[in-house]
Design a protein around this motif. Structure first.
Motif, PDB file in Angstrom:
ATOM      1  N   GLU A 333     -11.132  -5.625  -1.826  1.00 44.37           N
ATOM      2  CA  GLU A 333     -10.957  -6.401  -0.582  1.00 44.37           C
ATOM      3  C   GLU A 333     -10.521  -5.456   0.602  1.00 44.37           C
ATOM      4  O   GLU A 333     -10.876  -5.647   1.720  1.00 44.37           O
ATOM      5  N   LEU A 334      -9.411  -4.727   0.344  1.00 44.34           N
ATOM      6  CA  LEU A 334      -9.225  -3.521   1.334  1.00 44.34           C
ATOM      7  C   LEU A 334     -10.255  -2.674   1.514  1.00 44.34           C
ATOM      8  O   LEU A 334     -10.592  -2.010   2.984  1.00 44.34           O
ATOM      9  N   GLN A 338     -11.492  -2.007   5.415  1.00 42.84           N
ATOM     10  CA  GLN A 338     -11.293  -0.541   6.014  1.00 42.84           C
ATOM     11  C   GLN A 338     -12.693   0.080   5.899  1.00 42.84           C
ATOM     12  O   GLN A 338     -12.742   0.754   7.053  1.00 42.84           O
ATOM     13  N   PHE A 339     -13.482   0.031   5.127  1.00 43.41           N
ATOM     14  CA  PHE A 339     -14.573   0.870   5.060  1.00 43.41           C
ATOM     15  C   PHE A 339     -16.099   0.257   4.830  1.00 43.41           C
ATOM     16  O   PHE A 339     -17.018   0.845   4.819  1.00 43.41           O
ATOM     17  N   GLY A 340     -15.937  -1.293   5.319  1.00 41.15           N
ATOM     18  CA  GLY A 340     -17.253  -1.790   5.580  1.00 41.15           C
ATOM     19  C   GLY A 340     -17.896  -2.043   4.433  1.00 41.15           C
ATOM     20  O   GLY A 340     -19.216  -2.187   4.137  1.00 41.15           O
ATOM     21  N   TRP A 341     -17.197  -2.293   3.335  1.00 35.86           N
ATOM     22  CA  TRP A 341     -18.037  -2.497   1.746  1.00 35.86           C
ATOM     23  C   TRP A 341     -18.601  -3.767   1.976  1.00 35.86           C
ATOM     24  O   TRP A 341     -17.904  -4.800   2.432  1.00 35.86           O
ATOM     25  N   THR A 342     -19.791  -3.994   1.174  1.00 37.63           N
ATOM     26  CA  THR A 342     -20.283  -5.364   1.284  1.00 37.63           C
ATOM     27  C   THR A 342     -19.887  -5.927   0.058  1.00 37.63           C
ATOM     28  O   THR A 342     -19.221  -5.329  -0.840  1.00 37.63           O
ATOM     29  N   ASN A 343     -20.240  -7.437  -0.242  1.00 42.91           N
ATOM     30  CA  ASN A 343     -19.742  -8.135  -1.630  1.00 42.91           C
ATOM     31  C   ASN A 343     -20.749  -7.527  -2.405  1.00 42.91           C
ATOM     32  O   ASN A 343     -20.177  -7.697  -3.681  1.00 42.91           O
ATOM     33  N   ASP A 344     -21.963  -6.900  -2.231  1.00 40.14           N
ATOM     34  CA  ASP A 344     -22.598  -6.302  -3.533  1.00 40.14           C
ATOM     35  C   ASP A 344     -21.839  -4.994  -3.974  1.00 40.14           C
ATOM     36  O   ASP A 344     -22.235  -4.611  -5.285  1.00 40.14           O
ATOM     37  N   GLU A 345     -21.051  -4.332  -3.292  1.00 42.92           N
ATOM     38  CA  GLU A 345     -20.775  -3.032  -3.328  1.00 42.92           C
ATOM     39  C   GLU A 345     -19.146  -3.246  -4.260  1.00 42.92           C
ATOM     40  O   GLU A 345     -18.658  -3.941  -4.255  1.00 42.92           O
TER      41      GLU A 345
END
Length: 446
Positions: A333-334, A338-345
């Protein structure tokens, strides 16, 4: 520190085996219970004699800033390894395996992907483990956290570690322990090498640091390359707290430039207690590596560093060592914010072992209730997820043999597979406990 490593890796969703030396005191009981309650395997641990207490760390917290200093009393983790390891006999008069045999068994396991070492146990033990790992399979990754006892490190051990992970103070200490004739001359020679820093944000000055960030990064890169050139180190990953972390791979002979990754730290984190933040970073980085296939690229390593940075940052938002360890879900979640991860990552240490099986299908199977089986008239129209998960216990019925002993070969009571099949149609039934081996008859597997 050693036990919290194991728990940190487990909460980050990895299968973890912990190796250490318990002392002969009440603290050992507490440590065992804490590890087991967090589902950490302690099968491969040893126990020192009565004269050695368990290792302890004493942390001094500055409540206003959250910064900490610590004193380590290593106890059995340093002194207990010279003894014969647990050579007591159990109730069956069988001798327990010695430590080297246990280590070999653990490291030779095909499921062991990453070995994380640290300096609160003797160097000779770290060296033996690293040698075993590389003898068993060159693809097993060995990571060494430099934190712990302040001591020199052999070139042989440095060379066996795929990742050497110091903080800035430990990096400086290791370089000076090499005792080079002329350190400045070595630095000047290394400055001639070209390098490219990837994923770097704008340089900033951090209050309280001796250098601005640009100078700090250059210092770290030069010192890491000193360790590589003169100490035999491979990849060096340096953690810098609020200045992030820097990964310096070893330059190959055919490379014109070294491609270095600078991962900035998480921003706007309310730091309450820094205890264990570095340990969280290292454990999470190790977990990230378990999810990477062979031939990982820069983006894969960058994501491991982001995952580790988020874990370390979250650890500072709560007090204590073990209580502050975040879950994998919190870390992801962080990373998203913070780093723009998507739900698929994701960082999934089990992703290489799913053999193509759909996760949702597997979960439905574990919950019981096969809707496609018409033999028992399962209601196919009932599509909603069953809200309960429960188990069933099959009693021995040894006083009622007529209920399970067959009169002839055609009697269905002799067919345990039919019993299991019928139980598998019950919605929500995920486990059947058999407590009487005679139930299995011809299906019994020794």
């Amino acid at each position: 520190k050693l036990s919290s490593f194991g728990i940190r890796k487990k909460r980050a969703a990895a299968q973890v085996s912990f190796v250490g030396k318990f002392g002969n005191d009440e603290a050992a009981t507490m440590l065992r219970e804490t590890l087991l309650s967090n589902n950490v395997d302690i099968t491969f641990c040893g126990e020192a004699s009565k004269k050695y207490p368990s290792g302890r760390g004493y942390v001094f917290l500055q409540t206003k800033s959250g910064k900490v200093s610590a004193v380590v009393s290593p106890g059995s983790n340093i002194a207990g390894w010279d003894e014969e390891t647990v050579d007591k006999q159990d109730s069956n008069q069988r001798e327990h395996p010695k430590q080297e045999e246990l280590l070999t068994r653990l490291i030779s396991n095909d499921e062991t992907k990453v070995v994380l070492l640290q300096c609160e146990i003797p160097e000779k033990i770290n060296l033996k483990v690293a040698q075993l790992a590389k003898e068993q399979c060159s693809k097993k990754l060995v990571l060494l956290d430099v934190g712990g006892e302040d001591r020199p490190m052999s070139k042989e051990l440095m060379g066996l570690c795929d990742y050497l992970i110091p903080n800035r103070t430990e990096l400086d200490r290791l370089v000076h322990s090499l005792k080079l004739d002329n350190l400045q001359e070595a630095i000047n020679a290394i400055r001639k090498n070209g390098y490219i820093i990837l994923h770097q944000e704008n340089s900033t000055s951090v209050e309280g640091n001796d250098y601005d960030q640009e100078q700090l990064i250059e210092h770290v890169i030069l010192y890491a390359q000193i360790l590589q050139q003169y100490g035999g180190a491979q990849t060096v990953l340096v953690t810098l707290g609020e200045d992030g972390s820097i990964l310096i791979p070893k330059k190959k002979s055919d490379e014109a430039d070294i491609r270095i990754i600078h991962q900035p730290a998480c921003q706007n984190i309310d730091c309450i207690d820094e205890t264990g933040a570095g340990d969280c970073y290292r454990a999470a980085f190790a977990v990230g590596l378990t999810a990477i296939n062979d031939g990982a690229g820069e983006d894969d390593i960058k994501r491991c560093m982001q995952f580790a940075s988020a874990a370390g940052a979250l650890a500072t938002t709560r007090q204590g060592a073990v209580p502050s360890i975040p879950s994998k879900e919190e870390v992801i979640e962080l990373c998203q914010s913070q780093f723009g991860w998507t739900n698929d990552e994701n960082i999934d240490s089990s992703s290489n072992h799913n053999n193509g099986v759909d996760k949702d299908t597997t979960l439905r199977q574990l919950r019981g209730g096969d809707r496609t089986d018409q033999q028992y008239n399962v209601d196919e129209a009932e599509e909603e997820d069953f809200p309960l998960l429960f188990g069933s216990r099959l009693n021995s019925m040894k006083d009622r043999p007529e209920l399970w002993e067959a009169d002839d070969s055609t009697d269905s009571r002799s067919d345990m597979s039919d019993w299991i099949h019928r139980m598998g149609t019950i919605r929500g039934l995920g486990c059947v406990d058999f407590n009487y081996p005679q139930h299995f008859h011809k299906h019994f597997v020794s």
